[in-house]
Motif scaffolding. Structure first.
Motif, mmCIF file in Angstrom:
data_model
loop_
_atom_site.group_PDB
_atom_site.id
_atom_site.type_symbol
_atom_site.label_atom_id
_atom_site.label_comp_id
_atom_site.label_asym_id
_atom_site.label_seq_id
_atom_site.Cartn_x
_atom_site.Cartn_y
_atom_site.Cartn_z
ATOM 1 N N SER A 170 -0.803 -1.152 -4.651
ATOM 2 C CA SER A 170 -1.786 -0.081 -4.806
ATOM 3 C C SER A 170 -1.321 0.827 -5.942
ATOM 4 O O SER A 170 -0.131 0.863 -6.283
ATOM 5 C CB SER A 170 -1.922 0.714 -3.511
ATOM 6 O OG SER A 170 -0.760 1.484 -3.292
ATOM 7 N N GLU A 171 -2.268 1.552 -6.518
ATOM 8 C CA GLU A 171 -1.943 2.338 -7.714
ATOM 9 C C GLU A 171 -0.931 3.461 -7.441
ATOM 10 O O GLU A 171 -0.287 3.958 -8.359
ATOM 11 C CB GLU A 171 -3.221 2.879 -8.359
ATOM 12 C CG GLU A 171 -3.849 1.821 -9.282
ATOM 13 C CD GLU A 171 -5.365 1.812 -9.267
ATOM 14 O OE1 GLU A 171 -5.962 2.546 -8.449
ATOM 15 O OE2 GLU A 171 -5.947 1.067 -10.074
ATOM 16 N N ASP A 172 -0.785 3.855 -6.181
ATOM 17 C CA ASP A 172 0.154 4.934 -5.876
ATOM 18 C C ASP A 172 1.550 4.426 -5.487
ATOM 19 O O ASP A 172 2.429 5.208 -5.123
ATOM 20 C CB ASP A 172 -0.409 5.874 -4.800
ATOM 21 C CG ASP A 172 -1.085 5.122 -3.669
ATOM 22 O OD1 ASP A 172 -0.901 3.879 -3.589
ATOM 23 O OD2 ASP A 172 -1.784 5.754 -2.867
ATOM 24 N N CYS A 173 1.776 3.123 -5.596
ATOM 25 C CA CYS A 173 3.142 2.612 -5.363
ATOM 26 C C CYS A 173 4.064 3.098 -6.483
ATOM 27 O O CYS A 173 3.612 3.410 -7.580
ATOM 28 C CB CYS A 173 3.148 1.084 -5.371
ATOM 29 S SG CYS A 173 2.582 0.310 -3.851
ATOM 30 N N VAL A 174 5.371 3.122 -6.192
ATOM 31 C CA VAL A 174 6.365 3.482 -7.204
ATOM 32 C C VAL A 174 6.246 2.505 -8.385
ATOM 33 O O VAL A 174 5.871 1.340 -8.224
ATOM 34 C CB VAL A 174 7.794 3.461 -6.587
ATOM 35 C CG1 VAL A 174 8.148 2.106 -6.009
ATOM 36 C CG2 VAL A 174 8.850 3.879 -7.596
ATOM 37 N N ASP B 279 0.841 -1.198 0.000
ATOM 38 C CA ASP B 279 0.000 0.000 0.000
ATOM 39 C C ASP B 279 0.877 1.249 0.000
ATOM 40 O O ASP B 279 1.474 1.587 1.014
ATOM 41 C CB ASP B 279 -0.905 -0.019 1.252
ATOM 42 C CG ASP B 279 -1.967 1.067 1.175
ATOM 43 O OD1 ASP B 279 -2.223 1.575 0.058
ATOM 44 O OD2 ASP B 279 -2.541 1.412 2.228
ATOM 45 N N ASP B 280 0.992 1.874 -1.184
ATOM 46 C CA ASP B 280 1.643 3.175 -1.265
ATOM 47 C C ASP B 280 3.145 3.142 -0.934
ATOM 48 O O ASP B 280 3.669 4.051 -0.287
ATOM 49 C CB ASP B 280 0.913 4.148 -0.319
ATOM 50 C CG ASP B 280 1.251 5.606 -0.601
ATOM 51 O OD1 ASP B 280 1.793 5.876 -1.676
ATOM 52 O OD2 ASP B 280 0.993 6.452 0.265
ATOM 53 N N SER C 94 9.729 2.695 14.441
ATOM 54 C CA SER C 94 9.252 1.936 13.282
ATOM 55 C C SER C 94 10.419 1.201 12.632
ATOM 56 O O SER C 94 11.574 1.401 12.977
ATOM 57 C CB SER C 94 8.605 2.870 12.257
ATOM 58 O OG SER C 94 9.596 3.708 11.676
ATOM 59 N N LEU C 95 10.073 0.340 11.676
ATOM 60 C CA LEU C 95 11.067 -0.379 10.883
ATOM 61 C C LEU C 95 10.968 0.090 9.442
ATOM 62 O O LEU C 95 9.904 0.534 8.995
ATOM 63 C CB LEU C 95 10.790 -1.887 10.938
ATOM 64 C CG LEU C 95 11.144 -2.605 12.233
ATOM 65 C CD1 LEU C 95 10.495 -3.990 12.260
ATOM 66 C CD2 LEU C 95 12.660 -2.748 12.363
ATOM 67 N N ASN C 96 12.041 -0.027 8.683
ATOM 68 C CA ASN C 96 11.989 0.207 7.249
ATOM 69 C C ASN C 96 10.953 -0.750 6.630
ATOM 70 O O ASN C 96 10.823 -1.894 7.067
ATOM 71 C CB ASN C 96 13.395 -0.036 6.686
ATOM 72 C CG ASN C 96 13.416 -0.153 5.177
ATOM 73 O OD1 ASN C 96 13.071 -1.192 4.627
ATOM 74 N ND2 ASN C 96 13.814 0.899 4.515
ATOM 75 N N ALA C 97 10.227 -0.297 5.601
ATOM 76 C CA ALA C 97 9.143 -1.102 5.019
ATOM 77 C C ALA C 97 9.648 -2.434 4.462
ATOM 78 O O ALA C 97 8.990 -3.468 4.620
ATOM 79 C CB ALA C 97 8.433 -0.310 3.928
ATOM 80 N N GLY D 126 -2.949 -16.625 1.796
ATOM 81 C CA GLY D 126 -3.591 -15.401 2.255
ATOM 82 C C GLY D 126 -2.874 -14.186 1.693
ATOM 83 O O GLY D 126 -2.042 -14.305 0.788
ATOM 84 N N VAL D 127 -3.232 -13.029 2.245
ATOM 85 C CA VAL D 127 -2.632 -11.778 1.793
ATOM 86 C C VAL D 127 -1.929 -11.117 2.983
ATOM 87 O O VAL D 127 -2.500 -11.014 4.064
ATOM 88 C CB VAL D 127 -3.702 -10.811 1.232
ATOM 89 C CG1 VAL D 127 -3.065 -9.488 0.786
ATOM 90 C CG2 VAL D 127 -4.466 -11.446 0.088
ATOM 91 N N LEU D 128 -0.690 -10.697 2.773
ATOM 92 C CA LEU D 128 0.057 -9.950 3.785
ATOM 93 C C LEU D 128 0.232 -8.528 3.269
ATOM 94 O O LEU D 128 0.820 -8.328 2.210
ATOM 95 C CB LEU D 128 1.426 -10.601 4.000
ATOM 96 C CG LEU D 128 2.426 -9.791 4.833
ATOM 97 C CD1 LEU D 128 1.977 -9.707 6.285
ATOM 98 C CD2 LEU D 128 3.818 -10.415 4.741
ATOM 99 N N VAL D 129 -0.304 -7.547 4.001
ATOM 100 C CA VAL D 129 -0.269 -6.154 3.525
ATOM 101 C C VAL D 129 0.806 -5.361 4.267
ATOM 102 O O VAL D 129 0.842 -5.334 5.502
ATOM 103 C CB VAL D 129 -1.630 -5.460 3.729
ATOM 104 C CG1 VAL D 129 -1.604 -4.065 3.082
ATOM 105 C CG2 VAL D 129 -2.768 -6.285 3.154
ATOM 106 N N ILE D 130 1.662 -4.705 3.500
ATOM 107 C CA ILE D 130 2.702 -3.824 4.048
ATOM 108 C C ILE D 130 2.375 -2.390 3.622
ATOM 109 O O ILE D 130 2.073 -2.141 2.455
ATOM 110 C CB ILE D 130 4.093 -4.228 3.510
ATOM 111 C CG1 ILE D 130 4.417 -5.695 3.860
ATOM 112 C CG2 ILE D 130 5.189 -3.293 4.019
ATOM 113 C CD1 ILE D 130 4.594 -5.997 5.321
ATOM 114 N N GLY D 131 2.479 -1.481 4.563
ATOM 115 C CA GLY D 131 2.064 -0.101 4.289
ATOM 116 C C GLY D 131 3.209 0.824 3.926
ATOM 117 O O GLY D 131 4.386 0.435 3.951
ATOM 118 N N SER D 132 2.848 2.036 3.639
ATOM 119 C CA SER D 132 3.780 3.048 3.143
ATOM 120 C C SER D 132 4.847 3.401 4.180
ATOM 121 O O SER D 132 4.649 3.278 5.386
ATOM 122 C CB SER D 132 3.004 4.297 2.747
ATOM 123 O OG SER D 132 3.302 5.371 3.585
#
Lengths: 247, 247
Positions: free
Chosen positions: B137-141, B111-112, B229-232, B196-202
């Protein structure tokens, strides 16, 4: 306003050769400034645009020396492609190998890590996992490279980093040392205990033979696909997570 | 020798706007060329210095179209600060969401994610863990950003990447979706199962509210220090390792 001498010094600090002769370095952006203050690291000088100073008027401790700079001046002294409206001069760490104790806590050792983003990310991850000391081989990228500092996200103020001859240092310690390699024992089956040294090798050729020989254990992250390696900061992170799995 | 039109096309491909109108992209360096050939991806054109071609004479399949370029020309068409002696034009993936099946295997959703190095490293790590589909997501690089391609280290030829509306896609699937957040269930206690799906955020603001709402589970990597936080790409890697912990 900044003096000409200050601008010259700040610009000089972008260069490794120049940096090596000074005890201060530059941090850029709100995040790093906040982390410095939280870590009781008082900037020798904080430089910001008038807009930033207005917006942050109440939040800065009064004893910090502040200089205003316009966007043009910030662009001159910034190392970022998009200059931040604030940066600061802070003192480097005082490296002291005697304060690093792998006998009683986990220490990360880095052999020939060359990529600034990797070093910074490894420090950030070590900080997350409560590991406060990283020992680097002498050929690792320099700690005060602006890209390293930026990617630590503030861990630079909490994780101690010392450069030394890695093989000699590990050998001088009677502790368990684990080398992360491609054909070692599956880390899922290793009982790490509470202290020791975890060695991560270079992006291009792994851990050097001398350093590997100084480690009693060789460990590996199990793979399930066709990739032949992991990024060094990713491998370090997975190993650190595994260290803390039963914590 | 390269024609003027070829040089113009290759230079154009450095730009996202230009790339979006073409079905080919550029890969640089021995590692990516080798990985392309291993993955049965045949370059439309391979461009190399005379020295490289001499050194690799016997190893290239005969049916590959080859053009010579001198170091000056390579510098013009290269996206690297240190141009490689070899690069190639290869066909992009054909994105097809219908071929991605989180009902039967693990899929990473991003996601982003804006940092090219992070996207590339996540693909490389997914490949290591045998995960062959990533939904962005559409706003990813953009996938074909040269820095993304470079940091995949060849995973681009094995991991399928599709861009779509992430919240809608997750909702349309009756599968377990796990959102990696800062205040979820400790991943060490989660039983992930086989698919399943694993989601990682911006990098800057995590997972968006809509995507989070589409996930039944919120999970977190336990921290032991003071980092916030951790790097994505690090967070993604630790989660993927945890998915495979009992495999």
């Amino acid at each position: 306003m900044l003096t000409k001498a200050q601008i010259k010094h700040l610009q000089g600090l972008k260069l490794k050769k120049y940096r090596q002769n000074y005890t201060d370095f530059v941090i850029e952006g709100d995040k790093l400034i906040t982390e410095a203050l939280l870590g009781n690291v008082i900037p020798d000088l904080l430089i910001a645009t008038p807009e930033w100073l207005k917006a942050n008027a109440g939040t800065l401790p009064e004893y910090i020396q502040v200089a205003e700079a316009d966007a043009n001046e910030m662009a001159k002294i910034s190392s970022l492609s998009t200059p931040s409206p604030v940066l600061a001069l802070v003192k480097k760490q005082i490296p002291d190998l005697q304060r690093i104790h792998p006998e009683t806590s986990w220490v990360i050792a880095l052999d020939d890590i060359r990529d600034p983003g990797n070093l910074g990310t490894i420090l950030r991850t070590a900080d997350w996992f409560g590991i406060d000391a990283v020992v680097c081989s002498e050929d690792c990228v320099e700690l005060y490279n602006p890209k390293v500092i930026q990617s630590t996200m503030g861990a630079i103020f909490r994780v101690q980093v010392v450069y030394t001859n890695l093989a000699q240092w590990i050998t001088s310690k009677s502790v368990k040392a684990y080398a992360a390699v491609l054909d070692g024992e599956d880390i899922r089956h290793v009982h790490f205990g509470d202290a020791g040294v975890l060695v991560i090798g270079s992006e291009s050729h792994g851990i050097s033979p001398e350093v590997k020989a100084a480690c009693q254990h060789q460990i590996s992250i199990p793979g399930f696909g066709r990739a032949d390696s992991l990024n060094a900061s990713v491998a370090a992170a997975i190993c650190m997570h595994q260290l803390r799995l039963h914590a």
